[in-house]
Design an enzyme around this catalytic site. Structure first.
Site, PDB file in Angstrom:
ATOM      1  N   ARG A  22     -12.541  -4.262  -7.392  1.00  0.00           N
ATOM      2  CA  ARG A  22     -12.258  -4.743  -5.848  1.00  0.00           C
ATOM      3  C   ARG A  22     -13.735  -5.108  -5.154  1.00  0.00           C
ATOM      4  O   ARG A  22     -14.178  -3.965  -4.402  1.00  0.00           O
ATOM      5  CB  ARG A  22     -11.234  -3.820  -4.957  1.00  0.00           C
ATOM      6  CG  ARG A  22     -11.246  -4.338  -3.694  1.00  0.00           C
ATOM      7  CD  ARG A  22      -9.427  -3.877  -3.360  1.00  0.00           C
ATOM      8  NE  ARG A  22     -10.043  -2.876  -2.498  1.00  0.00           N
ATOM      9  CZ  ARG A  22      -9.616  -2.109  -1.343  1.00  0.00           C
ATOM     10  NH1 ARG A  22      -8.678  -1.936  -1.633  1.00  0.00           N
ATOM     11  NH2 ARG A  22     -10.538  -1.109  -1.255  1.00  0.00           N
ATOM     12  N   TYR A  59     -11.275   1.405  10.544  1.00  0.00           N
ATOM     13  CA  TYR A  59     -12.014   2.524   9.776  1.00  0.00           C
ATOM     14  C   TYR A  59     -12.410   0.961   8.772  1.00  0.00           C
ATOM     15  O   TYR A  59     -13.495   1.279   7.810  1.00  0.00           O
ATOM     16  CB  TYR A  59     -11.529   3.808   9.421  1.00  0.00           C
ATOM     17  CG  TYR A  59     -10.345   3.913   8.978  1.00  0.00           C
ATOM     18  CD1 TYR A  59     -10.321   3.304   7.532  1.00  0.00           C
ATOM     19  CD2 TYR A  59      -9.713   4.734   9.029  1.00  0.00           C
ATOM     20  CE1 TYR A  59      -9.275   3.408   6.648  1.00  0.00           C
ATOM     21  CE2 TYR A  59      -7.899   4.567   8.326  1.00  0.00           C
ATOM     22  CZ  TYR A  59      -8.456   3.816   7.013  1.00  0.00           C
ATOM     23  OH  TYR A  59      -6.684   4.215   6.686  1.00  0.00           O
ATOM     24  N   LYS A  60     -11.804   0.223   8.589  1.00  0.00           N
ATOM     25  CA  LYS A  60     -11.937  -1.103   7.789  1.00  0.00           C
ATOM     26  C   LYS A  60     -12.774  -2.558   8.432  1.00  0.00           C
ATOM     27  O   LYS A  60     -14.121  -1.940   8.656  1.00  0.00           O
ATOM     28  CB  LYS A  60     -11.118  -2.024   7.506  1.00  0.00           C
ATOM     29  CG  LYS A  60     -10.203  -0.694   6.631  1.00  0.00           C
ATOM     30  CD  LYS A  60      -8.545  -0.934   6.115  1.00  0.00           C
ATOM     31  CE  LYS A  60      -7.830  -0.269   5.578  1.00  0.00           C
ATOM     32  NZ  LYS A  60      -8.663  -0.074   3.907  1.00  0.00           N
ATOM     33  N   PHE A  96       0.821  -1.010  -0.455  1.00  0.00           N
ATOM     34  CA  PHE A  96      -0.111   0.195   0.397  1.00  0.00           C
ATOM     35  C   PHE A  96       0.547   1.140  -0.291  1.00  0.00           C
ATOM     36  O   PHE A  96       1.824   1.415   0.789  1.00  0.00           O
ATOM     37  CB  PHE A  96      -0.943  -0.276   1.298  1.00  0.00           C
ATOM     38  CG  PHE A  96      -1.979   1.451   1.189  1.00  0.00           C
ATOM     39  CD1 PHE A  96      -3.331   1.044   0.440  1.00  0.00           C
ATOM     40  CD2 PHE A  96      -1.820   2.463   2.209  1.00  0.00           C
ATOM     41  CE1 PHE A  96      -3.472   2.069   0.261  1.00  0.00           C
ATOM     42  CE2 PHE A  96      -3.126   3.085   2.033  1.00  0.00           C
ATOM     43  CZ  PHE A  96      -3.447   3.149   1.081  1.00  0.00           C
ATOM     44  N   ASP A 152       1.161  -4.719   8.652  1.00  0.00           N
ATOM     45  CA  ASP A 152       0.487  -3.834   8.373  1.00  0.00           C
ATOM     46  C   ASP A 152      -0.887  -5.209   8.397  1.00  0.00           C
ATOM     47  O   ASP A 152      -0.865  -5.797   7.119  1.00  0.00           O
ATOM     48  CB  ASP A 152      -0.070  -3.429   6.995  1.00  0.00           C
ATOM     49  CG  ASP A 152      -0.612  -2.215   7.408  1.00  0.00           C
ATOM     50  OD1 ASP A 152      -1.828  -2.692   7.501  1.00  0.00           O
ATOM     51  OD2 ASP A 152      -0.066  -1.177   6.229  1.00  0.00           O
TER      52      ASP A 152
END
Ligand SMILES: Cc1ncc(COP(=O)(O)O)c(C=O)c1O
Ligand SMILES: Nc1c(O)cccc1C(=O)C[C@H](N)C(=O)O
Length: 411
Positions: free
Chosen positions: A370, A222-223, A126, A197
């Protein structure tokens, strides 16, 4: 009713997690496949936030810092997240953003390997992970080098110069899952430390940091943890590394912040990874999401996520044959996180056309569609319906609109 719709209906009827959907606020008709970017809103959150604002802030004012809710939140919520990550109490703290925690974990790891100079990662990690590495290199005045290699070349690049390896356990685009225990073992054998991560792992797949003898880890709130937009992130440091020094020596990481000493003295435990004043309202919302996640059995979450993925792939087979989609995730379900990705040259326009049919998924450059699979609020029927709507998009060429040709800044 098609065979797949019937299969989905039966799976939904037998789903032990089905009751969780009502614990979220989701608009009727919407199919939300973007919980790996921003998780849905738990029903408990607005009331809890309203109380934190009106009572704790509005009435309590500064005295609320002396109560239990605010001052203990980073550690208290960290201990809760630790249960999702296979960590012990006192090994996880909640603070700042994932990017900032990457900085803290990398600099702490570098402090433990003063004779080594390289931070290693994979090229397709990322972007913020790699950008943070590059920033540390730029700031280090030649002490540190940021090196990225092809994803399958990472283990071979572990030489005597590598101080720390930074990898994402579940790849944000493809969903590929790295073998945490094996990679950690190989890196440590080469004398390096690893920062994992876990942004796409926590709340999505079972994680066992201590089982893998992990050194450091960080990730987003927040995911899959449903902590809300910009929720504070978390940082794990194995107890054996609590003597390491993250460069960010803010006063909340001080051993006695309220002594207001002239000189910095790091807190002895995980609290040294705090920096400034905790984001209380963000922590409040995050705790609602984490509490809800903790009610679910992670093994059951993984079972459903695997089955959702398999159903998705099965439903997509005719579209791969007739409309040119290619699976961009591992074909083996066990090697996928909680998402499936497909590549298609018209991927961006298709994701926009799907939004008009009330399906929210996302596009990742250059050509990836995705689909995030969040077992707490996604139904099997949603998966089959998503693919049916995508088939309509293809058949009617709904994606072929001038308005969809320009990519927006946030997709
Ligand atoms: C793997 C990964 N790391 C980090 C981030 C984001 O970090 P931050 O919360 O600092 O924006 C994301 C998503 O935005 C991500 O997918
Ligand atoms: N953090 C995000 C944001 O501020 C805006 C839009 C998307 C995001 C995301 O989380 C992206 C996400 N990490 C990804 O895996 O692509």
């Amino acid at each position: 009713m098609t065979d797949l719709s019937r299969t989905a209906a039966n799976l939904d009827l037998a789903d032990p997690l089905a009751g969780f959907r009502d614990r979220f606020r989701l608009r009727e008709g919407l199919i939300y496949l973007d919980g790996n970017s921003l998780g849905a809103l738990p029903r408990a959150t607005p009331g809890r936030m309203a109380d934190a604002v009106a009572r704790e802030w509005g009435e309590g004012l500064i005295t609320s810092w002396l109560g239990a809710e605010w001052s203990t939140a980073p550690r208290r919520i960290g201990d809760k997240i630790a249960r999702l990550l296979g960590a012990r109490p006192g090994e996880v703290i909640v603070a700042d953003s994932t990017s900032i925690n990457i900085f803290k974990a990398l600099t702490a790891a570098l402090s433990l390997r003063p004779e080594r100079s390289v931070i290693l990662s994979e090229k397709t990690n990322f972007p913020t992970d790699v950008y943070m590495m590059q920033g540390i290199e730029a700031f280090s005045g030649g002490r540190v080098r940021s090196v990225t290699v092809a994803p399958d070349a990472v283990l071979d690049a572990l030489d005597e110069n590598v101080a720390v390896l930074l990898l994402t356990q579940v790849h944000y685009k493809s969903g590929l899952v790295r073998d945490m225990a094996e990679v950690t073992r190989r890196a440590q054998q080469a004398g390096a430390l690893v920062v994992w991560d876990l942004s796409h792992s926590a709340g999505a797949i079972p994680v066992d940091l201590n089982g893998a003898n992990a050194d450091f880890a960080i990730g987003c709130g927040y995911k899959f943890l449903n902590g809300g937009p910009g929720a504070p992130a978390y940082l794990f440091a194995a107890a054996r590394h609590h003597g390491a020094m993250p460069v960010l020596s803010g006063w909340f990481g001080h051993a006695r912040p309220f002594d207001f000493d002239e000189d910095y003295a790091p807190a002895p435990g995980i609290e040294r990874f705090l920096c400034g004043t905790p984001q209380v309202l963000g922590l409040t919302a995050l705790e609602c999401g984490v509490d809800l996640m903790l009610e679910a059995d992670m093994a059951e979450v993984r079972r459903k996520s695997l089955r959702l993925g398999e159903l998705f792939v099965e439903a997509m087979a005719p579209l791969c044959r007739d409309h040119g989609f290619a699976l961009a995730s591992p074909a083996d379900a066990d090697r996928r996180g909680s998402q499936v990705a497909y590549s298609h040259p018209q991927g961006y326009a298709m994701i926009q056309a799907l939004k008009e049919l009330d399906v929210v998924a996302d596009f990742r450059a250059p050509d990836v569609l995705r689909f995030g699979l969040t077992p707490l609020y996604l139904r099997y029927a949603d998966v089959v319906e998503t693919v049916a709507r995508l088939e309509t998009v293809c058949r009617t060429r709904a994606w072929d609109k001038p308005a969809y040709r320009e990519r927006a800044a946030v997709t």
